[in-house]
Scaffold this motif. Sequence first.
Motif, PDB file in Angstrom:
ATOM      1  N   GLU A 159      18.224  38.002 -17.983  1.00  0.00           N
ATOM      2  CA  GLU A 159      18.780  36.710 -17.564  1.00  0.00           C
ATOM      3  C   GLU A 159      17.727  35.612 -17.686  1.00  0.00           C
ATOM      4  OE1 GLU A 159      19.940  37.885 -13.568  1.00  0.00           O
ATOM      5  OE2 GLU A 159      18.199  36.883 -12.723  1.00  0.00           O
ATOM      6  N   THR A 160      18.203  34.447 -18.048  1.00  0.00           N
ATOM      7  CA  THR A 160      17.381  33.239 -18.101  1.00  0.00           C
ATOM      8  C   THR A 160      17.890  32.310 -17.021  1.00  0.00           C
ATOM      9  OG1 THR A 160      17.074  33.501 -20.474  1.00  0.00           O
ATOM     10  CG2 THR A 160      16.633  31.321 -19.547  1.00  0.00           C
ATOM     11  N   VAL A 161      16.980  31.811 -16.191  1.00  0.00           N
ATOM     12  CA  VAL A 161      17.371  30.974 -15.059  1.00  0.00           C
ATOM     13  C   VAL A 161      16.614  29.646 -15.129  1.00  0.00           C
ATOM     14  CG1 VAL A 161      17.505  30.803 -12.544  1.00  0.00           C
ATOM     15  CG2 VAL A 161      17.771  33.034 -13.657  1.00  0.00           C
ATOM     16  N   GLU A 162      17.370  28.579 -15.023  1.00  0.00           N
ATOM     17  CA  GLU A 162      16.814  27.219 -14.915  1.00  0.00           C
ATOM     18  C   GLU A 162      17.096  26.749 -13.496  1.00  0.00           C
ATOM     19  OE1 GLU A 162      15.212  25.454 -17.326  1.00  0.00           O
ATOM     20  OE2 GLU A 162      15.423  27.127 -18.721  1.00  0.00           O
ATOM     21  N   ILE A 163      16.061  26.263 -12.801  1.00  0.00           N
ATOM     22  CA  ILE A 163      16.264  25.801 -11.435  1.00  0.00           C
ATOM     23  C   ILE A 163      16.041  24.288 -11.357  1.00  0.00           C
ATOM     24  CG2 ILE A 163      15.732  27.993 -10.341  1.00  0.00           C
ATOM     25  CD1 ILE A 163      12.931  26.920  -9.752  1.00  0.00           C
ATOM     26  N   ILE A 164      16.783  23.666 -10.485  1.00  0.00           N
ATOM     27  CA  ILE A 164      16.661  22.245 -10.209  1.00  0.00           C
ATOM     28  C   ILE A 164      16.429  22.125  -8.704  1.00  0.00           C
ATOM     29  CG2 ILE A 164      17.791  19.980 -10.290  1.00  0.00           C
ATOM     30  CD1 ILE A 164      19.187  22.658 -12.457  1.00  0.00           C
ATOM     31  N   GLU A 165      15.224  21.750  -8.327  1.00  0.00           N
ATOM     32  CA  GLU A 165      14.879  21.645  -6.912  1.00  0.00           C
ATOM     33  C   GLU A 165      15.439  20.350  -6.344  1.00  0.00           C
ATOM     34  OE1 GLU A 165      10.667  21.819  -7.635  1.00  0.00           O
ATOM     35  OE2 GLU A 165      10.582  23.903  -6.986  1.00  0.00           O
ATOM     36  N   ASP A 166      16.013  20.413  -5.149  1.00  0.00           N
ATOM     37  CA  ASP A 166      16.484  19.198  -4.484  1.00  0.00           C
ATOM     38  C   ASP A 166      15.313  18.248  -4.231  1.00  0.00           C
ATOM     39  OD1 ASP A 166      19.079  20.093  -4.482  1.00  0.00           O
ATOM     40  OD2 ASP A 166      19.012  20.844  -2.420  1.00  0.00           O
ATOM     41  N   ILE A 167      14.216  18.792  -3.736  1.00  0.00           N
ATOM     42  CA  ILE A 167      12.961  18.069  -3.525  1.00  0.00           C
ATOM     43  C   ILE A 167      11.891  18.931  -4.177  1.00  0.00           C
ATOM     44  CG2 ILE A 167      11.302  17.245  -1.803  1.00  0.00           C
ATOM     45  CD1 ILE A 167      13.661  17.174   0.202  1.00  0.00           C
ATOM     46  N   PRO A 168      11.041  18.389  -5.043  1.00  0.00           N
ATOM     47  CA  PRO A 168      10.011  19.229  -5.677  1.00  0.00           C
ATOM     48  C   PRO A 168       9.238  20.057  -4.652  1.00  0.00           C
ATOM     49  CG  PRO A 168      10.030  17.040  -6.662  1.00  0.00           C
ATOM     50  CD  PRO A 168      10.970  16.994  -5.475  1.00  0.00           C
ATOM     51  N   GLY A 169       9.213  21.364  -4.881  1.00  0.00           N
ATOM     52  CA  GLY A 169       8.556  22.280  -3.954  1.00  0.00           C
ATOM     53  C   GLY A 169       9.367  22.565  -2.707  1.00  0.00           C
ATOM     54  N   GLY A 170      10.585  22.017  -2.660  1.00  0.00           N
ATOM     55  CA  GLY A 170      11.426  22.165  -1.475  1.00  0.00           C
ATOM     56  C   GLY A 170      12.149  23.504  -1.425  1.00  0.00           C
ATOM     57  N   PRO A 171      12.794  23.751  -0.297  1.00  0.00           N
ATOM     58  CA  PRO A 171      13.402  25.064  -0.074  1.00  0.00           C
ATOM     59  C   PRO A 171      14.822  25.223  -0.624  1.00  0.00           C
ATOM     60  CG  PRO A 171      13.579  23.776   1.910  1.00  0.00           C
ATOM     61  CD  PRO A 171      12.830  22.936   0.911  1.00  0.00           C
ATOM     62  N   THR A 172      15.421  24.190  -1.217  1.00  0.00           N
ATOM     63  CA  THR A 172      16.799  24.311  -1.693  1.00  0.00           C
ATOM     64  C   THR A 172      16.937  23.694  -3.073  1.00  0.00           C
ATOM     65  OG1 THR A 172      17.456  22.201  -0.701  1.00  0.00           O
ATOM     66  CG2 THR A 172      17.758  24.190   0.645  1.00  0.00           C
ATOM     67  N   GLY A 173      18.017  24.083  -3.738  1.00  0.00           N
ATOM     68  CA  GLY A 173      18.289  23.521  -5.050  1.00  0.00           C
ATOM     69  C   GLY A 173      19.469  24.194  -5.704  1.00  0.00           C
ATOM     70  N   THR A 174      19.604  23.938  -6.990  1.00  0.00           N
ATOM     71  CA  THR A 174      20.678  24.547  -7.772  1.00  0.00           C
ATOM     72  C   THR A 174      20.063  25.329  -8.921  1.00  0.00           C
ATOM     73  OG1 THR A 174      20.905  22.560  -9.144  1.00  0.00           O
ATOM     74  CG2 THR A 174      22.334  22.725  -7.203  1.00  0.00           C
ATOM     75  N   PHE A 175      20.860  26.181  -9.530  1.00  0.00           N
ATOM     76  CA  PHE A 175      20.385  26.964 -10.672  1.00  0.00           C
ATOM     77  C   PHE A 175      21.509  27.143 -11.683  1.00  0.00           C
ATOM     78  CE2 PHE A 175      22.207  30.169  -7.927  1.00  0.00           C
ATOM     79  CZ  PHE A 175      22.841  31.034  -8.801  1.00  0.00           C
ATOM     80  N   VAL A 176      21.105  27.427 -12.904  1.00  0.00           N
ATOM     81  CA  VAL A 176      22.016  27.795 -13.984  1.00  0.00           C
ATOM     82  C   VAL A 176      21.442  29.059 -14.604  1.00  0.00           C
ATOM     83  CG1 VAL A 176      23.022  27.151 -16.183  1.00  0.00           C
ATOM     84  CG2 VAL A 176      22.645  25.400 -14.436  1.00  0.00           C
ATOM     85  N   MET A 177      22.277  30.107 -14.709  1.00  0.00           N
ATOM     86  CA  MET A 177      21.839  31.386 -15.240  1.00  0.00           C
ATOM     87  C   MET A 177      22.683  31.746 -16.453  1.00  0.00           C
ATOM     88  SD  MET A 177      21.601  35.151 -13.428  1.00  0.00           S
ATOM     89  CE  MET A 177      23.342  35.295 -13.122  1.00  0.00           C
ATOM     90  N   SER A 178      22.035  32.349 -17.450  1.00  0.00           N
ATOM     91  CA  SER A 178      22.733  32.887 -18.618  1.00  0.00           C
ATOM     92  C   SER A 178      21.972  34.119 -19.068  1.00  0.00           C
ATOM     93  CB  SER A 178      22.789  31.849 -19.737  1.00  0.00           C
ATOM     94  OG  SER A 178      21.470  31.498 -20.133  1.00  0.00           O
ATOM     95  N   GLY A 179      22.535  34.856 -20.013  1.00  0.00           N
ATOM     96  CA  GLY A 179      21.823  36.020 -20.529  1.00  0.00           C
ATOM     97  C   GLY A 179      22.750  37.030 -21.159  1.00  0.00           C
TER      98      GLY A 179
END
Length: 175
Positions: free
Chosen positions: A149-169
Amino acid sequence: MRNRFVFLFVLVAILFACSSDSISNDDLDLINLEVKLQAGTERPFKIKKVEGTYSFIPGDGESCSAIVLNAIGEGTMSHLGFSTMLEEWCSNGPTDLGTRSITIIAANGDELRGTHSTILFTSATSFEETLNFDGGTGRFENAKGVFIETVEIIEDIPGGPTGTFVMSGEGTITY
């Protein structure tokens, strides 16, 4: 009269012998089919896009001492249809990749389970992981396979504890 009785007895015995063989052959065919189904078939497994959210929370100090990741996503996956993915990750320190497990719930409710064995960071916000399938429920009860799997993450706040991701593979699955 006695000859007719013997002839009739032999004829009935032959009929029973023939019908018993047919039933045995049908039973053998059924057993062979069950063995083939249990052995499974290797199939390609692909995820074009699963999108979701993640959050890191501090560990509880007992079952997971350092940090816990919870992630949930949805998307369409080969052999599962539109599915929900749940991932948990427990790390016990900065150099510990921890225990990461995933459960994918198929459109019909069957579950596919796996654990991650490797991770390779390709940038600060993307990585590749190897996921090993190791069973589940329903048609995936004895599933095996490997998925990259390849995962791209988008942090809500850089270095923060939450965010979104997109996975493919892609990979393979045997079930």
